[in-house]
Design a protein around this motif. Structure first.
Motif, mmCIF file in Angstrom:
data_model
loop_
_atom_site.group_PDB
_atom_site.id
_atom_site.type_symbol
_atom_site.label_atom_id
_atom_site.label_comp_id
_atom_site.label_asym_id
_atom_site.label_seq_id
_atom_site.Cartn_x
_atom_site.Cartn_y
_atom_site.Cartn_z
ATOM 1 N N ALA A 119 0.854 -1.191 0.000
ATOM 2 C CA ALA A 119 0.000 0.000 0.000
ATOM 3 C C ALA A 119 0.878 1.224 0.000
ATOM 4 O O ALA A 119 1.943 1.232 0.584
ATOM 5 N N GLN A 172 2.257 -2.984 5.623
ATOM 6 C CA GLN A 172 1.111 -3.877 5.758
ATOM 7 C C GLN A 172 -0.175 -3.147 6.117
ATOM 8 O O GLN A 172 -1.224 -3.766 6.246
ATOM 9 N N LEU A 173 -0.089 -1.838 6.317
ATOM 10 C CA LEU A 173 -1.266 -1.076 6.737
ATOM 11 C C LEU A 173 -1.857 -0.260 5.608
ATOM 12 O O LEU A 173 -1.162 0.116 4.668
ATOM 13 N N SER A 174 -3.136 0.044 5.714
ATOM 14 C CA SER A 174 -3.773 0.904 4.715
ATOM 15 C C SER A 174 -3.398 2.354 5.006
ATOM 16 O O SER A 174 -2.836 2.667 6.046
ATOM 17 N N GLY A 175 -3.768 3.229 4.045
ATOM 18 C CA GLY A 175 -3.430 4.646 4.192
ATOM 19 C C GLY A 175 -4.005 5.255 5.459
ATOM 20 O O GLY A 175 -3.321 5.961 6.201
ATOM 21 N N GLN A 234 -4.925 3.722 8.206
ATOM 22 C CA GLN A 234 -4.281 3.151 9.391
ATOM 23 C C GLN A 234 -2.904 3.771 9.592
ATOM 24 O O GLN A 234 -2.504 4.085 10.719
ATOM 25 N N GLN A 235 -2.184 3.968 8.501
ATOM 26 C CA GLN A 235 -0.857 4.566 8.610
ATOM 27 C C GLN A 235 -0.938 5.953 9.219
ATOM 28 O O GLN A 235 -0.110 6.339 10.042
ATOM 29 N N VAL A 264 -6.296 10.511 1.972
ATOM 30 C CA VAL A 264 -7.184 9.352 2.082
ATOM 31 C C VAL A 264 -8.531 9.692 1.462
ATOM 32 O O VAL A 264 -8.844 10.849 1.213
#
Lengths: 225, 216, 400
Positions: free
Chosen positions: B215, C140-143, C145-146, C171
């Motif tokens: 991502a 490993q995280l989505s935008g 979550q980051q 986002v």
């Protein structure tokens, strides 16, 4: 530095060095001959293969593995064994020169065409270009910097390998080095080295010029950005 | 090709291989020790990069045999060191650009964030930038190692040890199988070292595994 | 006495070598414990101004003070360790786990490792991230979550000041709305002094206690509360920057406290047709009844015709009712919600409820219009224009 020059000067200025089969001009031209010949053959083999794999996207892993494998090959070992198998002459060492020059050309051509902006290729196809037209009019010009880099790497590689090929009887600048070594004529050895390095520099300059000529201005400017 | 030379000389092959390992790996270590500071300087003071890069490439263009002769004649005599130092200089043409590229590809937001949370310049280099550059640097180490193993065979011709001696002996005494053995061992050695380095890199950087498809 | 973390900009100018002026004699105060939003067009200097606070940019002239102390008195690294910084692309360290990313500043400050880790875990919970993510890596995280991790990292050492540079811009809108909500919740617990940069004026209005509008060239054009900004934009630039519907958006800042409510049209579902007819007689205007259940919660709207169609013996609850649409909580929800309720109801009336959802009454469009006029009179047009078109001296605010 000046000590080195003093060391070389007598050898450089002696007329014996500048005439005859063992003279600098002859050896240099021999070396250039080998380089151009080997590069031409390697190009003939590797460029189409690189263009094909790059354009279609197939065989990339093979190309990369080949390049990695070729890097590990010991030049001297190859030269010795091929001469043992085929005898002394021009062709056996040439085969090794060509074989070692193919991987850089192949992989750089493949990478160059592969890395052309997918959107650009898409647009070209959308405008109605055939696959071959896309390859020659869009991908090749855009990939030119990397292709030239591959050719330059190969050329310098050939210059270096040809130097070593003197070990198995080839002419060229390597002769100064290996004959000098066996005769303990260290001036000749140093002289041969200097000219080999100069030749490599000339090759680099030639390719810089080629870059100017062959890489479309738009691509060159984009690279700088 | 006749193979009868081989069985009786397995010891020699082993010795030559072990010697070659030392001959080829030490230069990479040495090259890395030189390249890291050079690379860091090149990134910090951009104008130093062209000369540094130019010199490294110039060194690479010098026929290896000439440097080996020079070292063994005038500097360190007929010992393995005469091969190690030139080989180390040759690795610079690969390692310096890779250190520079590795540091440059650290994403700018990461660098900015590191400065903004209060990392000093040196700490940021050691704790953030270099660790992130490891994959690219190791890629360079792999190339340098393989090239060093290959180039190192030239040293054998000079009597400086390693698998190259198999080539010289095989040529002088016309034993193709010995030369062949030398070639195969060189390739095998390069392959094994490459695989080990890949494993080391994976172990050092668990975070770089799925980078390409990750991502944003 | 609570410590003051007022941020003061004192005639700050930033000029670059090529002549670009990023900030032009910028003077402003960002109050302690409140969110000041910097908003404006690109090149307006809002990010530059933000970055002078933590010395990522040094002014050409002028000073920046935090709590009265010139920020230049500390070393940059030391200053930055006391300021939280969140940026759009987050900038998480890819080579560190989430937990270690959050604990970055505590580690830098030399905290005990165990304490740093515990704090990191607490913060993960605070920003709404599951504890199972602690040992994962950023890739490993989505935008969204980051960015939560980014906020947690900024909060780790409990800095009194937070700087945020378009943190939610990268986002998608749904995630952005969630993050904004969480952010407001956090601030209500933490009361940090926050400077927030955005190019989205709606985000500014939603999040800011104060808004500073920048124009290209580094010029501060207006500094006001969101309501004041909507009501009285300083000039055409600000007005057009705010965009359309600013009058309606202004209604979001006023609760419909004293809006008139009628309960004569509110009838329980258990009532009969006769009761309905009686109730309808007392209704002015459109003949609609609001049917409610036993707890007085709204069920639906009943038209006069549908009331007549109810059988003699049946209750109104059996009739064909039209849906409510929306309700507004009296005294809590803004006037804009009341307007929304009125638009969505078939009768054109807004349904006012209390905290339990029980109907307090119904407001007609005339009632709403009166409430809106009151807002306009109170907020808007403090300066009357004289005949030549020049503004007069401001009149005292008052109802109409």
């Amino acid at each position: 530095m000046s000590g080195f020059l003093n060391f070389l000067l007598p050898w450089l200025t002696s007329p014996a060095q500048w005439s005859g089969q063992d003279g600098v001009p002859n050896r240099v031209s021999e070396h250039i001959f080998y380089t151009v010949l080997a590069l031409a053959v390697a190009m003939l083999l590797a460029l189409p293969a690189g263009m094909f794999t790059g354009h279609t996207g197939r065989g990339g892993f093979l190309a990369a593995s080949l390049a990695n494998f070729a890097r590990a090959l010991p030049t001297i070992g190859l030269l010795v064994i091929i001469v043992q198998g085929m005898g002394i002459g021009l062709v056996p060492p040439l085969i090794v020169l060509v074989a070692l020059a193919i991987p850089p050309i192949l992989i750089n051509t493949y990478e160059g065409i592969r890395s052309v902006d997918a959107e650009m290729k898409d647009a070209a196809r959308g405008v109605g270009m055939t696959g071959r037209q896309v390859l020659f009019r869009v991908e090749l010009p855009a990939a030119m910097p990397l292709i030239l880099l591959g050719l330059r790497t190969a050329a310098i590689q050939i210059v270096a390998t040809a130097t070593v090929a003197a070990y198995v009887g080839l002419g060229g600048l390597g002769r100064f080095i290996f004959d000098g070594l066996s005769r303990q004529d260290y001036q000749a050895l140093a002289g041969g080295t200097v000219f080999a390095v100069l030749l490599a520099l000339v090759v680099t300059l030639v390719f810089m010029l080629l870059r100017r000529l062959l890489v479309p201005r738009g691509v060159r400017l984009q690279e700088k950005a | 090709m006749e193979w009868q030379w081989l069985p009786g000389h397995l010891d020699d092959l082993a010795t030559a291989t072990a010697q070659h390992l030392q001959l080829a790996l030490l230069p990479v270590v040495l090259g890395l020790i030189i390249s890291l500071p050079l690379g860091i300087v090149s990134v910090r003071w951009r104008w130093t990069y062209p000369p540094i890069f130019g010199i490294a490439n110039l060194l690479y263009a010098i026929p290896s045999i000439a440097l080996f002769v020079f070292m063994s004649q005038y500097v360190t005599g007929l010992s393995v060191v005469s091969a190690i130092i030139p080989l180390a200089l040759f690795t610079l043409s690969v390692l310096v650009p890779n250190v520079v590229d590795g540091l440059k590809q650290v994403p700018d937001p990461v660098r900015q964030a590191a400065t903004a949370v209060g990392f000093g310049t040196l700490r940021r280099l050691m704790q953030v930038e270099l660790p992130i550059a490891v994959p690219v640097i190791v890629a360079g180490i792999r190339v340098a190692t393989v090239a060093s193993i290959s180039l190192g065979s030239v040293a054998g011709i000079m009597g400086l040890g390693g698998l190259g001696e198999l080539f010289q002996d095989g040529q002088q005494r016309d034993i193709p199988s010995e030369v062949f053995a030398g070639i195969v061992l060189t390739i095998l050695l390069a392959f094994v070292c490459d695989v080990i380095l890949v494993l080391v890199q994976r172990a050092l950087t668990p975070w770089s595994r799925a980078r390409k498809g990750a991502a944003a | 006495m609570r410590e003051d973390h007022l941020i003061t900009f004192d005639h700050v100018t930033k000029r670059y070598a090529d002549g670009t002026v990023a900030l032009d004699d910028f003077t402003l105060e960002c109050p302690t414990g409140e969110i000041t939003v910097f908003v404006g067009t690109s090149g307006g200097g809002k990010t530059t101004a933000l970055r002078t606070i933590n010395r990522m940019v040094d002014p050409t002239s002028g000073r920046v003070l935090i709590d009265g102390q010139d920020i230049k008195e500390k070393s940059p690294a030391e200053l930055r360790r006391g300021i939280g910084y969140v940026i759009q692309q987050v900038g998480l360290f890819p080579h560190r786990t989430i937990r270690d990313n959050i604990a970055t500043v505590p580690y830098l400050l030399g905290w005990d490792k165990a304490k740093a880790r515990t704090t990191a875990m607490e913060l993960m919970q605070r920003v709404g991230l599951p504890a199972s993510m602690a040992k994962r890596y950023p890739f490993q995280l989505s935008g969204g979550q980051q960015q939560r991790v980014g906020v947690a990292r900024a909060l780790a050492a409990d800095p009194p000041v937070m700087l945020m540079d378009e943190p939610f811009s990268a986002v998608d809108p749904v995630v952005r709305a969630e993050l904004q909500q969480e952010f407001l919740r956090l601030q209500s617990e933490l009361h940090k002094t926050i400077v927030f940069v955005t190019h989205d004026v709606d985000e500014a209005i939603r999040l800011g206690d104060h808004i500073a509008v920048f124009r290209t060239g580094g010029e501060l054009v207006q500094h006001a509360t969101p309501a004041d900004l909507l009501a009285n934009p300083a000039d055409d630039f600000v007005a057009s920057f705010i965009g359309r519907d600013r009058g309606i958006r202004l209604l979001s800042f006023h609760t419909a406290d004293d809006i008139a409510l009628h309960d004569s049209a509110v009838v329980p579902a258990s009532a009969t047709r006769t009761d309905a007819r009686a109730a309808l007689a007392g209704v002015d205007g459109e003949p609609w009844l609001l049917i409610v259940d036993d707890a007085r919660r709204p069920v639906g709207w009943l038209s006069a015709e549908s009331a007549d169609a109810v059988p003699e013996s049946g209750t109104l609850g059996d009739a064909g009712l039209l849906p409510i649409g929306n309700t507004f909580q009296v005294g809590v929800d803004p006037l804009r919600s009341a307007l929304d309720s009125s638009v969505l109801s078939p009768s054109g009336r807004a349904v006012g409820v209390d905290a339990d959802g029980a109907v307090l009454g119904v407001a007609t469009q005339a009632d709403l219009a009166a409430a809106i006029r009151a807002v306009a009179a109170g907020d808007l047009h403090p300066h009357a224009l004289d005949r030549a078109g020049e503004p007069d001296e401001p009149e005292p605010a008052g109802g109409a």
